[in-house]
Design a protein around this motif. Sequence first.
Motif, PDB file in Angstrom:
ATOM      1  N   ASP A 288      -1.357  12.536   0.930  1.00  0.00           N
ATOM      2  CA  ASP A 288      -2.695  12.418   1.974  1.00  0.00           C
ATOM      3  C   ASP A 288      -2.881  10.953   2.425  1.00  0.00           C
ATOM      4  O   ASP A 288      -2.778  10.429   3.443  1.00  0.00           O
ATOM      5  CB  ASP A 288      -3.829  13.169   1.630  1.00  0.00           C
ATOM      6  N   ASN A 289      -2.915  10.170   1.225  1.00  0.00           N
ATOM      7  CA  ASN A 289      -3.274   8.625   1.209  1.00  0.00           C
ATOM      8  C   ASN A 289      -2.019   8.041   1.672  1.00  0.00           C
ATOM      9  O   ASN A 289      -2.037   7.009   2.632  1.00  0.00           O
ATOM     10  CB  ASN A 289      -3.700   8.065  -0.230  1.00  0.00           C
ATOM     11  N   LEU A 290      -0.868   8.516   1.542  1.00  0.00           N
ATOM     12  CA  LEU A 290       0.598   7.875   2.182  1.00  0.00           C
ATOM     13  C   LEU A 290       0.510   7.946   3.410  1.00  0.00           C
ATOM     14  O   LEU A 290       1.019   7.081   4.234  1.00  0.00           O
ATOM     15  CB  LEU A 290       1.530   8.448   1.203  1.00  0.00           C
ATOM     16  N   LYS A 291       0.238   9.051   4.040  1.00  0.00           N
ATOM     17  CA  LYS A 291       0.225   9.376   5.438  1.00  0.00           C
ATOM     18  C   LYS A 291      -0.903   8.503   6.318  1.00  0.00           C
ATOM     19  O   LYS A 291      -0.456   7.792   7.263  1.00  0.00           O
ATOM     20  CB  LYS A 291      -0.089  10.946   5.879  1.00  0.00           C
ATOM     21  N   LYS A 292      -2.006   8.492   5.709  1.00  0.00           N
ATOM     22  CA  LYS A 292      -3.155   7.535   6.227  1.00  0.00           C
ATOM     23  C   LYS A 292      -2.535   5.879   6.251  1.00  0.00           C
ATOM     24  O   LYS A 292      -2.808   5.250   7.174  1.00  0.00           O
ATOM     25  CB  LYS A 292      -4.282   7.822   5.269  1.00  0.00           C
ATOM     26  N   VAL A 293      -1.970   5.361   4.926  1.00  0.00           N
ATOM     27  CA  VAL A 293      -1.470   4.240   4.742  1.00  0.00           C
ATOM     28  C   VAL A 293      -0.577   4.113   5.738  1.00  0.00           C
ATOM     29  O   VAL A 293      -0.666   2.882   6.615  1.00  0.00           O
ATOM     30  CB  VAL A 293      -1.133   3.848   3.350  1.00  0.00           C
ATOM     31  N   PHE A 294       0.500   4.827   6.148  1.00  0.00           N
ATOM     32  CA  PHE A 294       1.388   4.632   7.068  1.00  0.00           C
ATOM     33  C   PHE A 294       0.810   4.392   8.475  1.00  0.00           C
ATOM     34  O   PHE A 294       1.236   3.378   9.191  1.00  0.00           O
ATOM     35  CB  PHE A 294       2.432   5.556   6.807  1.00  0.00           C
TER      36      PHE A 294
ATOM     37  N   LYS B  70      13.451  11.901   7.179  1.00  0.00           N
ATOM     38  CA  LYS B  70      13.326  11.912   5.686  1.00  0.00           C
ATOM     39  C   LYS B  70      12.064  11.595   5.339  1.00  0.00           C
ATOM     40  O   LYS B  70      11.812  12.257   4.256  1.00  0.00           O
ATOM     41  CB  LYS B  70      14.386  10.759   5.181  1.00  0.00           C
ATOM     42  N   PHE B  71      10.950  11.162   5.884  1.00  0.00           N
ATOM     43  CA  PHE B  71       9.734  10.600   5.269  1.00  0.00           C
ATOM     44  C   PHE B  71       8.633  11.453   6.035  1.00  0.00           C
ATOM     45  O   PHE B  71       8.472  11.331   7.114  1.00  0.00           O
ATOM     46  CB  PHE B  71       9.503   9.143   5.081  1.00  0.00           C
ATOM     47  N   ILE B  72       7.980  12.061   5.153  1.00  0.00           N
ATOM     48  CA  ILE B  72       6.869  13.088   5.913  1.00  0.00           C
ATOM     49  C   ILE B  72       5.698  12.192   6.511  1.00  0.00           C
ATOM     50  O   ILE B  72       5.038  12.687   7.456  1.00  0.00           O
ATOM     51  CB  ILE B  72       6.238  14.022   4.960  1.00  0.00           C
ATOM     52  N   GLU B  73       5.644  10.751   6.031  1.00  0.00           N
ATOM     53  CA  GLU B  73       4.498  10.043   6.621  1.00  0.00           C
ATOM     54  C   GLU B  73       5.047   9.059   7.841  1.00  0.00           C
ATOM     55  O   GLU B  73       4.285   8.749   8.294  1.00  0.00           O
ATOM     56  CB  GLU B  73       4.142   9.152   5.229  1.00  0.00           C
ATOM     57  N   ALA B  74       6.202   9.263   7.898  1.00  0.00           N
ATOM     58  CA  ALA B  74       6.770   8.234   8.956  1.00  0.00           C
ATOM     59  C   ALA B  74       6.789   8.827  10.289  1.00  0.00           C
ATOM     60  O   ALA B  74       7.826   9.432  10.712  1.00  0.00           O
ATOM     61  CB  ALA B  74       8.082   7.612   8.423  1.00  0.00           C
ATOM     62  N   ARG B  75       5.754   8.942  10.874  1.00  0.00           N
ATOM     63  CA  ARG B  75       5.481   9.131  12.123  1.00  0.00           C
ATOM     64  C   ARG B  75       4.871   8.263  13.193  1.00  0.00           C
ATOM     65  O   ARG B  75       3.958   7.329  12.807  1.00  0.00           O
ATOM     66  CB  ARG B  75       4.844  10.437  12.264  1.00  0.00           C
ATOM     67  N   PHE B  76       5.312   8.357  14.538  1.00  0.00           N
ATOM     68  CA  PHE B  76       4.465   7.333  15.555  1.00  0.00           C
ATOM     69  C   PHE B  76       3.180   7.886  15.748  1.00  0.00           C
ATOM     70  O   PHE B  76       2.737   8.380  16.811  1.00  0.00           O
ATOM     71  CB  PHE B  76       5.269   7.292  16.762  1.00  0.00           C
ATOM     72  N   LYS B  77       2.186   7.677  14.576  1.00  0.00           N
ATOM     73  CA  LYS B  77       0.812   7.997  15.039  1.00  0.00           C
ATOM     74  C   LYS B  77      -0.257   7.181  14.505  1.00  0.00           C
ATOM     75  O   LYS B  77      -0.129   6.318  13.486  1.00  0.00           O
ATOM     76  CB  LYS B  77       0.739   9.337  13.882  1.00  0.00           C
TER      77      LYS B  77
ATOM     78  N   TRP C 185       0.875  -0.970  -0.157  1.00  0.00           N
ATOM     79  CA  TRP C 185      -0.042  -0.208   0.086  1.00  0.00           C
ATOM     80  C   TRP C 185       0.845   1.151   0.049  1.00  0.00           C
ATOM     81  O   TRP C 185       0.679   2.261  -0.764  1.00  0.00           O
ATOM     82  CB  TRP C 185      -0.854  -0.224   1.234  1.00  0.00           C
ATOM     83  N   ILE C 186       1.770   1.266   0.663  1.00  0.00           N
ATOM     84  CA  ILE C 186       2.898   2.441   0.650  1.00  0.00           C
ATOM     85  C   ILE C 186       3.616   2.587  -0.740  1.00  0.00           C
ATOM     86  O   ILE C 186       3.656   3.685  -1.012  1.00  0.00           O
ATOM     87  CB  ILE C 186       3.926   2.173   1.878  1.00  0.00           C
ATOM     88  N   THR C 187       3.792   1.404  -1.228  1.00  0.00           N
ATOM     89  CA  THR C 187       4.415   2.005  -2.722  1.00  0.00           C
ATOM     90  C   THR C 187       3.410   1.894  -3.760  1.00  0.00           C
ATOM     91  O   THR C 187       3.831   3.099  -4.487  1.00  0.00           O
ATOM     92  CB  THR C 187       5.164   0.456  -3.153  1.00  0.00           C
ATOM     93  N   ILE C 188       2.299   1.643  -3.441  1.00  0.00           N
ATOM     94  CA  ILE C 188       1.074   2.031  -4.616  1.00  0.00           C
ATOM     95  C   ILE C 188       0.615   3.546  -4.342  1.00  0.00           C
ATOM     96  O   ILE C 188       0.824   4.318  -5.506  1.00  0.00           O
ATOM     97  CB  ILE C 188      -0.067   1.147  -4.279  1.00  0.00           C
ATOM     98  N   ALA C 189       0.659   3.857  -3.118  1.00  0.00           N
ATOM     99  CA  ALA C 189       0.450   5.610  -3.058  1.00  0.00           C
ATOM    100  C   ALA C 189       1.420   6.319  -3.347  1.00  0.00           C
ATOM    101  O   ALA C 189       1.301   7.364  -3.900  1.00  0.00           O
ATOM    102  CB  ALA C 189       0.502   5.645  -1.290  1.00  0.00           C
ATOM    103  N   LEU C 190       2.681   5.797  -3.266  1.00  0.00           N
ATOM    104  CA  LEU C 190       3.992   6.365  -3.774  1.00  0.00           C
ATOM    105  C   LEU C 190       3.740   6.629  -5.340  1.00  0.00           C
ATOM    106  O   LEU C 190       4.225   7.840  -5.978  1.00  0.00           O
ATOM    107  CB  LEU C 190       5.229   5.959  -3.124  1.00  0.00           C
TER     108      LEU C 190
END
Length: 484
Positions: free
Chosen positions: A58-64, A188-195, A47-52
Amino acid sequence: MAVGFYTSRVILNALGVIDFGIYNVVGGIVGTLSILNGAMAGATQRWITIALGKGDEDNLKKVFSVGLTAQFIIGILILLFIETIGTWYLYKYAIIPEERIDSAFVVFQVSTLTMFLTILNVPFNGAIIAHEKMGAFAFFSIFDVIMKLVICFTLYYTSYDKLILYSLLLFLTYLINFCAIQLYSHKKFIEARFKFGWDKEMYKSMWSLAFWTISGNVAYAGYTQGITLLINLFFGPAMNAAAGVANQATNIINQFSMNFQMALNPQITKNYAQQNYTDMHKLMFRSSKFSYFLMLVFTVPLFYEAPYLLKLWLGNVPEHAVSFMRIGLFVSMIMAVRNPLVTAAMANGNLKKYQLIVNGILLLVCPLLYIIYKIGGIPECSAIILFIIMVIATLASAYLLKDMVYLNYYDFIKKVGVPIVVYTPLSFIIPLSIYLVMPESFLRLIILTPIALLSTISIIYYFVLNKNERSYISSFIKAKLKIK
């Protein structure tokens, strides 16, 4: 690879055959009960790769965030399974000397914690690979290897229980790497947060993909950890040590191929997301073909010189380790051919039919092996059966992809299968003459190895590669050597 071979020798000598076998058995139990994680890990990375590939931030953040939440839930569930079913199997069925059972239990608990860190790390590793940050991937991999080298030297200078200390130091290595990957990903990655996140529809899609991936991981557990447990059941921990040594040798070489494929896998998935099937098929064919023949370059000299190399590597070679290693090399090469096909199937996501058929084939390994061992089969039957089943599963994978990603099955056979069948035997002919004429010695090793490498590379370059591929490689080498 070089450090991996050295550390394997040191670990075997430091732990001893029995403790080395015990560690493989305990790891087998933990690995067998963590199949759910592998299923969701593949779904999350897909899902991360598809979003990229679609460029949807926005979908990338949600997927992560959804993927991270899923991994946490899976980690808790697996911990419960391991602490109940795993502990029950360890004490009731695992063949472990009575005086080492307490140490085995401590290793079991530490291995469980290590696995939990691995589960939480999945989305972050997935982000690194999906963003194609292969420099960072290489750095973290090399750090892991160097730390294992440090562990090897530490074991020699301690009087503490080496089996327990080995597992604790490995856990510490994973913990340091875990923290480093978190820090890098956060920066490095805007989506990679402990959320932690919750999206009902996305969870439904992810779990649907994970559900059908579970059968694949059950099959994987069957032909890896399941084989380990069956060998322990019928032959004891000493034979586990022989199989474990062979597996370490083949896995080190296999990792070379997997890292090569890891650089291509995101592009395969992104091409699918963009519906660019022509380029996707080219990448799949080249990934399968190049991975196989890269491994063949190492396999030819290793196959002939396995007894002598294992003596140099280990000093004390467990009985049956040579034959396990020789057959295991061919299993690894077939797995390298199949891996890009699995990536393509995951990119499609509609895995029901694919998993039922392909992994139904792979699930035959353990039942067949149990029957053969029951009627008196030799230990090496595990590797022989795995090789045969893996070939069948690879052919089935390619055939099923014609409906999933519009793959031409006959093109796969022509461009990948035929070169493998025709040119693999040719690569063994010239080194065979040296092997038969000269006795086992260091002199034969230093003569046979370069000749095997040169002859295999020549066959690959002139017969396996097409004109465009040869031209590209020649230009690449000339550019690197600055030859005009």
